[in-house]
Design a protein around this motif. Structure first.
Motif, PDB file in Angstrom:
ATOM      1  N   THR A  83     -11.193  -0.326   7.536  1.00  0.00           N
ATOM      2  CA  THR A  83      -9.885  -0.896   7.230  1.00  0.00           C
ATOM      3  C   THR A  83      -8.931   0.186   6.747  1.00  0.00           C
ATOM      4  O   THR A  83      -7.765   0.224   7.139  1.00  0.00           O
ATOM      5  N   LEU A  87      -5.427   1.282   8.449  1.00  0.00           N
ATOM      6  CA  LEU A  87      -4.229   1.308   7.621  1.00  0.00           C
ATOM      7  C   LEU A  87      -3.539   2.659   7.704  1.00  0.00           C
ATOM      8  O   LEU A  87      -2.310   2.739   7.771  1.00  0.00           O
ATOM      9  N   SER A 159      -0.431  -5.194   3.127  1.00  0.00           N
ATOM     10  CA  SER A 159      -1.775  -4.740   3.497  1.00  0.00           C
ATOM     11  C   SER A 159      -2.184  -3.500   2.716  1.00  0.00           C
ATOM     12  O   SER A 159      -3.322  -3.392   2.256  1.00  0.00           O
ATOM     13  N   ASN A 162      -2.986  -4.598  -0.779  1.00  0.00           N
ATOM     14  CA  ASN A 162      -4.247  -5.341  -0.837  1.00  0.00           C
ATOM     15  C   ASN A 162      -5.462  -4.442  -0.686  1.00  0.00           C
ATOM     16  O   ASN A 162      -6.434  -4.571  -1.431  1.00  0.00           O
ATOM     17  N   ILE A 163      -5.422  -3.536   0.285  1.00  0.00           N
ATOM     18  CA  ILE A 163      -6.600  -2.693   0.512  1.00  0.00           C
ATOM     19  C   ILE A 163      -6.825  -1.737  -0.647  1.00  0.00           C
ATOM     20  O   ILE A 163      -7.949  -1.559  -1.109  1.00  0.00           O
TER      21      ILE A 163
END
Length: 174
Positions: A83, A87, A159, A162-163
Motif C-alpha cells: 500500500t 501511495l 489515503s 490513513n496509511i
C-alpha cells in the motif's frame, strides 16, 4: 515520544560538554528538518502537500518515501508495504499534475530525467506518463483526467493520512 526528547537532550548535553559546537549546530538543523518528524502524521502531510509538492522539491519527495520504505521494508505485513508503494506512485503523480497546473513542464521533464528509469523498473504503468509534458491539454485526456480532479486529490490526501496513521499506530519508538 518522551524517550525521544530525553535522547535528544542527552545528545545536546554531550555535544556541549565535548565542545562540538559545529556538530551541535548540525544536529539542531537536522532535528528541525527531520523527515520522520517523530512519526507525526500531520507533519508528514505538511511536508508532502505544503512543501515538497508546491515548491517542486521532487528529490525530497522521493527521498521521503524511500526513507519510509526502508524503515518498514522488514515488516511481516507485506500488504501495508504494498500500500505504501502504491501511495508513493500516487503522490509522485500528484507532483506531476501540480507542476503541469502551475505551468512548470520543465519540472516534469526534470523529474522524469532524474527518476524515469526507477519508475519504469517499478511499474509499466508509468510509460504513458512520460508523454504528459508534451500533451497540449493532458487534463482533458481520458487517461489523465481523473488525476486532475479535486476529488482525486482529496482522496489522495485522505489515503496518505490513513496509511501513515495506520503505520505509525503500529510503530514503537524507543
Amino acid at each position: 515520544m518522551e524517550n525521544m526528547q530525553y535522547a535528544e537532550e542527552l545528545a545536546r548535553d554531550y555535544l556541549v560538554f565535548r565542545g562540538f559546537t559545529c556538530t551541535l549546530q548540525t544536529f539542531e538543523t537536522e532535528l528541525y528538518t527531520d523527515i520522520g518528524k517523530e512519526f507525526q502524521v500531520d507533519k508528514i502531510l505538511d511536508f508532502i502537500f505544503s512543501v515538497y509538492i508546491p515548491k517542486f522539491q521532487a528529490e525530497k519527495l522521493v527521498g521521503l518515501f524511500s526513507f519510509f520504505k526502508q524503515c518498514f521494508s522488514s515488516w511481516s505485513e507485506t500488504m501495508m508495504l504494498d500500500t505504501l508503494l502504491k501511495l508513493d506512485g500516487s503522490v509522485l503523480r500528484c507532483y506531476i499534475v501540480h507542476a503541469l497546473r502551475s505551468g512548470r513542464k520543465d519540472k516534469v521533464v526534470e523529474f522524469f530525467g532524474m527518476n524515469g528509469s526507477d519508475l519504469l523498473l517499478k511499474s509499466s504503468d508509468w510509460s504513458p506518463w512520460f508523454a504528459i509534458p508534451y500533451l497540449k491539454n493532458p487534463s482533458m485526456g481520458p487517461q489523465f483526467h481523473v488525476y486532475f480532479s479535486n476529488e482525486w486529490y482529496a482522496a489522495l490526501c485522505l489515503s496518505v493520512r490513513n496509511i501513515f496513521s495506520e503505520i505509525f499506530c503500529d510503530t514503537h519508538i524507543l
